[in-house]
Design an enzyme around this catalytic site. Structure first.
Site, PDB file in Angstrom:
ATOM      1  N   HIS A 224       0.816  -1.216   0.000  1.00  0.00           N
ATOM      2  CA  HIS A 224       0.000   0.000   0.000  1.00  0.00           C
ATOM      3  C   HIS A 224       0.853   1.271   0.000  1.00  0.00           C
ATOM      4  O   HIS A 224       0.319   2.379   0.046  1.00  0.00           O
ATOM      5  CB  HIS A 224      -0.925  -0.020   1.238  1.00  0.00           C
ATOM      6  CG  HIS A 224      -2.072   0.925   1.152  1.00  0.00           C
ATOM      7  ND1 HIS A 224      -2.262   1.968   2.031  1.00  0.00           N
ATOM      8  CD2 HIS A 224      -3.111   0.986   0.281  1.00  0.00           C
ATOM      9  CE1 HIS A 224      -3.355   2.623   1.727  1.00  0.00           C
ATOM     10  NE2 HIS A 224      -3.889   2.064   0.662  1.00  0.00           N
ATOM     11  N   LYS A 226       3.187   4.412  -1.288  1.00  0.00           N
ATOM     12  CA  LYS A 226       3.307   5.276  -2.466  1.00  0.00           C
ATOM     13  C   LYS A 226       4.614   6.048  -2.318  1.00  0.00           C
ATOM     14  O   LYS A 226       4.710   6.978  -1.510  1.00  0.00           O
ATOM     15  CB  LYS A 226       2.149   6.267  -2.576  1.00  0.00           C
ATOM     16  CG  LYS A 226       0.787   5.633  -2.847  1.00  0.00           C
ATOM     17  CD  LYS A 226       0.022   5.424  -1.586  1.00  0.00           C
ATOM     18  CE  LYS A 226      -1.364   4.856  -1.892  1.00  0.00           C
ATOM     19  NZ  LYS A 226      -1.978   4.284  -0.679  1.00  0.00           N
ATOM     20  N   ASP A 231      16.991   9.834  -8.516  1.00  0.00           N
ATOM     21  CA  ASP A 231      18.426  10.120  -8.378  1.00  0.00           C
ATOM     22  C   ASP A 231      18.861  10.227  -6.916  1.00  0.00           C
ATOM     23  O   ASP A 231      19.914  10.830  -6.626  1.00  0.00           O
ATOM     24  CB  ASP A 231      18.792  11.412  -9.113  1.00  0.00           C
ATOM     25  CG  ASP A 231      18.836  11.233 -10.627  1.00  0.00           C
ATOM     26  OD1 ASP A 231      18.851  10.078 -11.085  1.00  0.00           O
ATOM     27  OD2 ASP A 231      18.832  12.251 -11.343  1.00  0.00           O
ATOM     28  N   HIS A 402      -9.302  11.303   0.520  1.00  0.00           N
ATOM     29  CA  HIS A 402      -8.383  10.182   0.615  1.00  0.00           C
ATOM     30  C   HIS A 402      -7.094  10.555   1.352  1.00  0.00           C
ATOM     31  O   HIS A 402      -6.228   9.716   1.579  1.00  0.00           O
ATOM     32  CB  HIS A 402      -8.063   9.683  -0.800  1.00  0.00           C
ATOM     33  CG  HIS A 402      -7.444   8.336  -0.861  1.00  0.00           C
ATOM     34  ND1 HIS A 402      -6.165   8.118  -1.322  1.00  0.00           N
ATOM     35  CD2 HIS A 402      -7.915   7.116  -0.498  1.00  0.00           C
ATOM     36  CE1 HIS A 402      -5.880   6.832  -1.264  1.00  0.00           C
ATOM     37  NE2 HIS A 402      -6.915   6.195  -0.768  1.00  0.00           N
ATOM     38  N   LYS A 404      -4.491  11.170   4.138  1.00  0.00           N
ATOM     39  CA  LYS A 404      -4.237  10.567   5.452  1.00  0.00           C
ATOM     40  C   LYS A 404      -3.302  11.504   6.220  1.00  0.00           C
ATOM     41  O   LYS A 404      -2.121  11.613   5.896  1.00  0.00           O
ATOM     42  CB  LYS A 404      -3.582   9.184   5.327  1.00  0.00           C
ATOM     43  CG  LYS A 404      -4.396   8.165   4.492  1.00  0.00           C
ATOM     44  CD  LYS A 404      -3.912   8.112   3.078  1.00  0.00           C
ATOM     45  CE  LYS A 404      -4.334   6.906   2.269  1.00  0.00           C
ATOM     46  NZ  LYS A 404      -5.648   6.429   2.324  1.00  0.00           N
ATOM     47  N   ASP A 409      -1.384  19.764  17.820  1.00  0.00           N
ATOM     48  CA  ASP A 409      -1.070  21.075  18.409  1.00  0.00           C
ATOM     49  C   ASP A 409      -0.688  22.127  17.367  1.00  0.00           C
ATOM     50  O   ASP A 409      -0.020  23.121  17.704  1.00  0.00           O
ATOM     51  CB  ASP A 409       0.059  20.951  19.442  1.00  0.00           C
ATOM     52  CG  ASP A 409      -0.342  20.112  20.653  1.00  0.00           C
ATOM     53  OD1 ASP A 409      -1.551  19.952  20.890  1.00  0.00           O
ATOM     54  OD2 ASP A 409       0.562  19.613  21.358  1.00  0.00           O
TER      55      ASP A 409
END
Length: 484
Positions: A224, A226, A231, A402, A404, A409
């Site tokens: 899952h 990404k 380089d 979508h 996350k 604070d």
């Protein structure tokens, strides 16, 4: 003949109940949350045959023997590589803020992986901006490009990224592309695979889905993450898959997917590259570590410390979950969370309730409509309990939110691939960034404000008036928590 059929029926029943008894014993003896064990027992006993089959398919963390053995052997060499970073100039705990200091301790002790300063970050929150930035960096690549994604969906800007990769490969850039098999079926059925491979790009299916593997490993265990690393100088991670929202799930009825990516330069890039190396070796057996970053930091520049937190089979268990709860427990004023899938464990639920009961302003932003109806109804089963504890809940109407993110604070944040559900926190290959950078965190907080502006506040009084049918669906899908 009648006696034979009678005997066959009786033998089948005996065999089934022996199987049920064996699975029940397995569930009871397996060390895990009591609520999860009880939920599995409910599934096994209420849904004959299918419940037992579901447990074999999804009930235990089973990576498959070859991958599991490989991951176990890999841990020590990777810890050794990570540990070398603790001696570089970029690891300076004396300059860390209080939020990241304890997280650095935890990750260092469990994985040998320290937080590193000297990074520059850019928050990107539109598909056009993200894709154009990625394409521009690919066009500037000279040596290597490493990518891992859960979903690559052909069409629109995703095809432009694919073309940029092919052109880079023709320039001699070494490219490794790792895509989850279940998340990217359309890509693997498309002609892009052949085009890329003929250009010299290494394309690998992670956790290949096949009828022959159905009982050999857990099918809903997914890659899952990404990550893009170019380089070893530029990296991206966040919630966005390699998709153009204008071409993705247009018939799902939830609107465009709303995502972010973080573009990073500095020593953290090499750490994200190492996470890709881990995933590549788990899948292929090929080992290659990135270079150790120079870690030279200008004393007069901003420090921007980042802790990379990976999790998944073979790595220390529940590390991201521990970082999440540690961050929430350190909150003094506020906790604000965005997540598309909210099905928390009992422990995480109690942490959120206790934080609100301490007088901390706890806010939860989730999509009004979800691409998973089971998750949508299961999430609602927690509303009353959370609101009674003082948690504010917002339902986002601007599409499938979508993103996350967790902002603590207004000074510290977590961003990455991790949903607030048991699959992300306890099962999948995931990655999150713990970012101790007030300027970046303020940008994230302002983006969350924009999400709230497109949301409806759920009120406890109105919520209590929902229908009996809605309550029934909530509780029914909540019982299937282990499968969500």
């Amino acid at each position: 003949m009648e006696k034979f059929y009678h005997f066959l029926t009786l033998a089948s029943l005996v065999l089934y109940w022996v199987l049920v008894a064996g699975v029940t014993l397995r569930v009871v003896l397996k060390r895990r949350a009591v609520s999860v064990s009880l939920a599995w027992l409910m599934v096994i006993y209420i849904i004959p045959v299918v419940g037992v089959a579901c447990y074999f398919l999804f009930g235990e963390l089973n990576l498959g023997r070859k991958r599991a053995d490989r991951a176990k052997e890999m841990l020590a060499p990777f810890i050794d590589w990570f540990s070398k970073l603790s001696n570089c100039h970029a690891h300076s705990p004396e300059n860390f803020g209080r939020h990241i200091y304890r997280i650095d301790e935890l990750c260092n002790n469990r994985l040998g992986l320290p937080a590193l300063s000297g990074n520059e970050l850019s928050l990107q929150n539109s598909p056009e901006t993200i894709m154009r930035s990625v394409i521009e960096d690919i066009n500037q690549a000279h040596h290597s490009i490493r990518m891992v994604f859960y979903i690559w969906h052909p069409g629109g800007l995703a095809d432009e990224v694919a073309n940029a990769l092919i052109l880079a490969a023709h320039r001699g850039v070494d490219i490794k592309l790792l895509l989850d098999s279940a998340g990217s079926p359309r890509f693997f059925r498309s002609d892009w695979v052949a085009k890329m491979q003929s250009a010299g790009i290494k394309v690998v299916q992670a956790l290949e889905v096949s009828p022959w593997r159905i009982f050999l490993r857990r099918l809903d265990l997914r890659q899952h993450r990404k990550i893009i690393v170019i380089d070893e100088k530029v990296a991206y991670t966040g919630s966005m898959n390699m998709v153009d929202p204008a071409f993705f799930k247009q018939d799902s009825g939830v609107g465009h997917w709303i995502d972010i990516m973080v573009r990073v330069t500095g020593p953290t890039v090499n750490v994200l590259s190492a996470i890709h190396c881990w995933d590549w070796e788990v899948e292929t057996g090929e080992r290659a570590f990135p270079s150790i970053p120079e870690c030279k930091i200008d004393e007069h520049s901003s420090k921007h410390p980042i802790q990379v937190v990976p999790s998944g089979p073979g790595m220390p268990e529940y590390l991201i979950y521990q970082v999440l709860t540690l961050a929430i427990n350190q909150a003094n004023q506020s906790v604000r969370i965005t997540t598309p899938y909210f099905v928390p464990s009992t422990d995480l639920l109690e942490t959120l309730k206790m934080t609100a009961q301490r007088g901390i302003n706890v806010e939860l932003i989730i999509p009004h409509k979800n691409d998973s109806l089971m998750v949508q109804w299961a999430s609602k089963a927690f509303y009353s309990e959370l609101m009674l504890a003082g948690v504010k809940i917002y339902e986002f109407y601007g599409g499938l939110l979508h993103t996350k993110s967790v902002v603590i604070d207004e000074q510290f944040c977590l961003v990455g691939t991790v949903n607030m559900d048991m699959r992300s926190l306890w099962l999948n290959f995931e990655v999150t960034l713990a970012i101790d950078d007030q300027e970046f965190t303020q940008q994230m907080y302002q983006l969350q404000n924009e999400y709230i502006a497109q949301s409806h506040t759920v009120s406890l009084e109105t919520w209590r008036e929902r229908s009996i049918f809605s309550r029934f669906l909530e509780r029914t899908f909540y019982l299937f928590n282990p499968l969500l």
